[in-house]
Design a protein around this motif. Structure first.
Motif, PDB file in Angstrom:
ATOM      1  N   GLU A 194       0.833  -1.206   0.000  1.00 36.92           N
ATOM      2  CA  GLU A 194       0.000   0.000   0.000  1.00 36.92           C
ATOM      3  C   GLU A 194       0.869   1.259   0.000  1.00 36.92           C
ATOM      4  O   GLU A 194       0.596   2.207  -0.736  1.00 36.92           O
ATOM      5  CB  GLU A 194      -0.921   0.011   1.227  1.00 36.92           C
ATOM      6  CG  GLU A 194      -2.029  -1.006   1.173  1.00 36.92           C
ATOM      7  CD  GLU A 194      -2.801  -1.102   2.476  1.00 36.92           C
ATOM      8  OE1 GLU A 194      -2.609  -0.255   3.384  1.00 36.92           O
ATOM      9  OE2 GLU A 194      -3.615  -2.038   2.601  1.00 36.92           O
ATOM     10  N   LYS A 195       1.920   1.268   0.829  1.00 39.75           N
ATOM     11  CA  LYS A 195       2.821   2.423   0.879  1.00 39.75           C
ATOM     12  C   LYS A 195       3.499   2.633  -0.468  1.00 39.75           C
ATOM     13  O   LYS A 195       3.585   3.759  -0.963  1.00 39.75           O
ATOM     14  CB  LYS A 195       3.897   2.230   1.954  1.00 39.75           C
ATOM     15  CG  LYS A 195       3.434   2.411   3.352  1.00 39.75           C
ATOM     16  CD  LYS A 195       4.596   2.231   4.318  1.00 39.75           C
ATOM     17  CE  LYS A 195       4.140   2.282   5.750  1.00 39.75           C
ATOM     18  NZ  LYS A 195       5.267   2.086   6.685  1.00 39.75           N
ATOM     19  N   VAL A 196       3.986   1.555  -1.051  1.00 39.29           N
ATOM     20  CA  VAL A 196       4.660   1.660  -2.354  1.00 39.29           C
ATOM     21  C   VAL A 196       3.690   2.186  -3.398  1.00 39.29           C
ATOM     22  O   VAL A 196       4.045   3.068  -4.190  1.00 39.29           O
ATOM     23  CB  VAL A 196       5.266   0.301  -2.787  1.00 39.29           C
ATOM     24  CG1 VAL A 196       5.768   0.371  -4.220  1.00 39.29           C
ATOM     25  CG2 VAL A 196       6.392  -0.111  -1.848  1.00 39.29           C
ATOM     26  N   GLN A 197       2.459   1.694  -3.392  1.00 40.90           N
ATOM     27  CA  GLN A 197       1.480   2.153  -4.375  1.00 40.90           C
ATOM     28  C   GLN A 197       1.195   3.639  -4.204  1.00 40.90           C
ATOM     29  O   GLN A 197       1.153   4.382  -5.189  1.00 40.90           O
ATOM     30  CB  GLN A 197       0.177   1.359  -4.267  1.00 40.90           C
ATOM     31  CG  GLN A 197      -0.831   1.786  -5.323  1.00 40.90           C
ATOM     32  CD  GLN A 197      -2.104   0.971  -5.286  1.00 40.90           C
ATOM     33  OE1 GLN A 197      -2.464   0.398  -4.260  1.00 40.90           O
ATOM     34  NE2 GLN A 197      -2.788   0.904  -6.417  1.00 40.90           N
ATOM     35  N   ALA A 198       1.019   4.084  -2.984  1.00 39.40           N
ATOM     36  CA  ALA A 198       0.725   5.500  -2.738  1.00 39.40           C
ATOM     37  C   ALA A 198       1.864   6.381  -3.231  1.00 39.40           C
ATOM     38  O   ALA A 198       1.637   7.395  -3.906  1.00 39.40           O
ATOM     39  CB  ALA A 198       0.469   5.730  -1.251  1.00 39.40           C
ATOM     40  N   VAL A 199       3.085   5.992  -2.917  1.00 35.88           N
ATOM     41  CA  VAL A 199       4.243   6.776  -3.338  1.00 35.88           C
ATOM     42  C   VAL A 199       4.441   6.667  -4.849  1.00 35.88           C
ATOM     43  O   VAL A 199       4.752   7.648  -5.521  1.00 35.88           O
ATOM     44  CB  VAL A 199       5.512   6.328  -2.575  1.00 35.88           C
ATOM     45  CG1 VAL A 199       6.743   7.026  -3.105  1.00 35.88           C
ATOM     46  CG2 VAL A 199       5.351   6.592  -1.092  1.00 35.88           C
ATOM     47  N   ALA A 200       4.231   5.483  -5.400  1.00 32.18           N
ATOM     48  CA  ALA A 200       4.416   5.259  -6.836  1.00 32.18           C
ATOM     49  C   ALA A 200       3.481   6.137  -7.656  1.00 32.18           C
ATOM     50  O   ALA A 200       3.884   6.697  -8.682  1.00 32.18           O
ATOM     51  CB  ALA A 200       4.191   3.788  -7.174  1.00 32.18           C
ATOM     52  N   MET A 258      11.681   8.266  -1.284  1.00 28.66           N
ATOM     53  CA  MET A 258      10.530   8.777  -0.532  1.00 28.66           C
ATOM     54  C   MET A 258      10.150   7.846   0.607  1.00 28.66           C
ATOM     55  O   MET A 258       9.789   8.292   1.705  1.00 28.66           O
ATOM     56  CB  MET A 258       9.349   9.028  -1.464  1.00 28.66           C
ATOM     57  CG  MET A 258       9.575  10.238  -2.379  1.00 28.66           C
ATOM     58  SD  MET A 258       8.145  10.661  -3.355  1.00 28.66           S
ATOM     59  CE  MET A 258       7.107  11.419  -2.121  1.00 28.66           C
ATOM     60  N   LEU A 259      10.225   6.529   0.376  1.00 27.68           N
ATOM     61  CA  LEU A 259       9.908   5.592   1.442  1.00 27.68           C
ATOM     62  C   LEU A 259      10.920   5.675   2.574  1.00 27.68           C
ATOM     63  O   LEU A 259      10.563   5.527   3.745  1.00 27.68           O
ATOM     64  CB  LEU A 259       9.881   4.150   0.896  1.00 27.68           C
ATOM     65  CG  LEU A 259       8.698   3.786   0.003  1.00 27.68           C
ATOM     66  CD1 LEU A 259       8.896   2.416  -0.607  1.00 27.68           C
ATOM     67  CD2 LEU A 259       7.385   3.867   0.747  1.00 27.68           C
ATOM     68  N   LYS A 260      12.171   5.955   2.253  1.00 26.47           N
ATOM     69  CA  LYS A 260      13.219   6.054   3.283  1.00 26.47           C
ATOM     70  C   LYS A 260      13.059   7.324   4.119  1.00 26.47           C
ATOM     71  O   LYS A 260      13.500   7.352   5.259  1.00 26.47           O
ATOM     72  CB  LYS A 260      14.612   6.034   2.654  1.00 26.47           C
ATOM     73  CG  LYS A 260      15.021   4.665   2.171  1.00 26.47           C
ATOM     74  CD  LYS A 260      15.106   3.721   3.327  1.00 26.47           C
ATOM     75  CE  LYS A 260      15.467   2.333   2.901  1.00 26.47           C
ATOM     76  NZ  LYS A 260      15.383   1.354   3.972  1.00 26.47           N
ATOM     77  N   THR A 261      12.435   8.355   3.563  1.00 24.20           N
ATOM     78  CA  THR A 261      12.271   9.601   4.305  1.00 24.20           C
ATOM     79  C   THR A 261      10.975   9.622   5.114  1.00 24.20           C
ATOM     80  O   THR A 261      10.774  10.548   5.893  1.00 24.20           O
ATOM     81  CB  THR A 261      12.310  10.822   3.368  1.00 24.20           C
ATOM     82  OG1 THR A 261      11.275  10.713   2.400  1.00 24.20           O
ATOM     83  CG2 THR A 261      13.657  10.939   2.679  1.00 24.20           C
ATOM     84  N   GLN A 262      10.110   8.650   4.921  1.00 23.62           N
ATOM     85  CA  GLN A 262       8.836   8.616   5.649  1.00 23.62           C
ATOM     86  C   GLN A 262       9.022   8.078   7.043  1.00 23.62           C
ATOM     87  O   GLN A 262       9.791   7.255   7.337  1.00 23.62           O
ATOM     88  CB  GLN A 262       7.800   7.760   4.921  1.00 23.62           C
ATOM     89  CG  GLN A 262       7.286   8.416   3.683  1.00 23.62           C
ATOM     90  CD  GLN A 262       6.203   7.572   3.012  1.00 23.62           C
ATOM     91  OE1 GLN A 262       5.959   6.429   3.360  1.00 23.62           O
ATOM     92  NE2 GLN A 262       5.557   8.156   2.032  1.00 23.62           N
TER      93      GLN A 262
END
Length: 92
Positions: free
Chosen positions: A69-75, A88-92
Motif C-alpha cells: 500500500e505504501k509503495v502504491q501510494a508513493v508510486a 521517498m519511502l526512506k524519508t517517511q
C-alpha cells in the motif's frame, strides 16, 4: 631493553588502507541491500501497472500488504520511478 622503531608514515598508511577496505565492504553491503529493495519496488510497480490487487501482490511476493500500500501510494505520486519511490519511502 628492546626498542621497536615506530614509523608514523607506515602506521598512517596501514590505518588508511584498513579504513578503505572497511569502507568498500560497507559500501558493497549497502549496495546489495539497495539492489534488493529496488528489485522488490520494481516488482510491486510492475504488478500494480498490470492491474493486480494489493492483496494479490502481497501474497505473491510474500510481503506485508501495508508495505505494498505504501509503495502504491508513493508510486502514484512519483510516476512509478523506482529510485524516487525508494528515496521517498526512506524519508517517511
Amino acid at each position: 631493553m628492546i626498542f621497536t622503531q615506530f614509523n608514523m608514515e607506515d602506521a598512517l598508511k596501514y590505518n588508511y588502507e584498513e579504513g578503505v577496505e572497511d569502507g568498500v565492504e560497507i559500501g558493497k553491503e549497502i549496495g546489495v541491500e539497495l539492489g534488493k529493495e529496488l528489485s522488490v519496488i520494481r516488482l510491486i510497480c510492475s504488478k500494480l501497472q498490470k492491474g493486480k490487487s494489493q492483496e494479490a501482490i502481497a501474497e505473491a511476493l510474500e510481503l506485508a500488504q501495508e508495505y505494498v500500500e505504501k509503495v502504491q501510494a508513493v508510486a502514484q505520486a512519483c510516476g512509478y520511478d523506482e529510485e524516487k519511490i525508494y528515496r521517498m519511502l526512506k524519508t517517511q
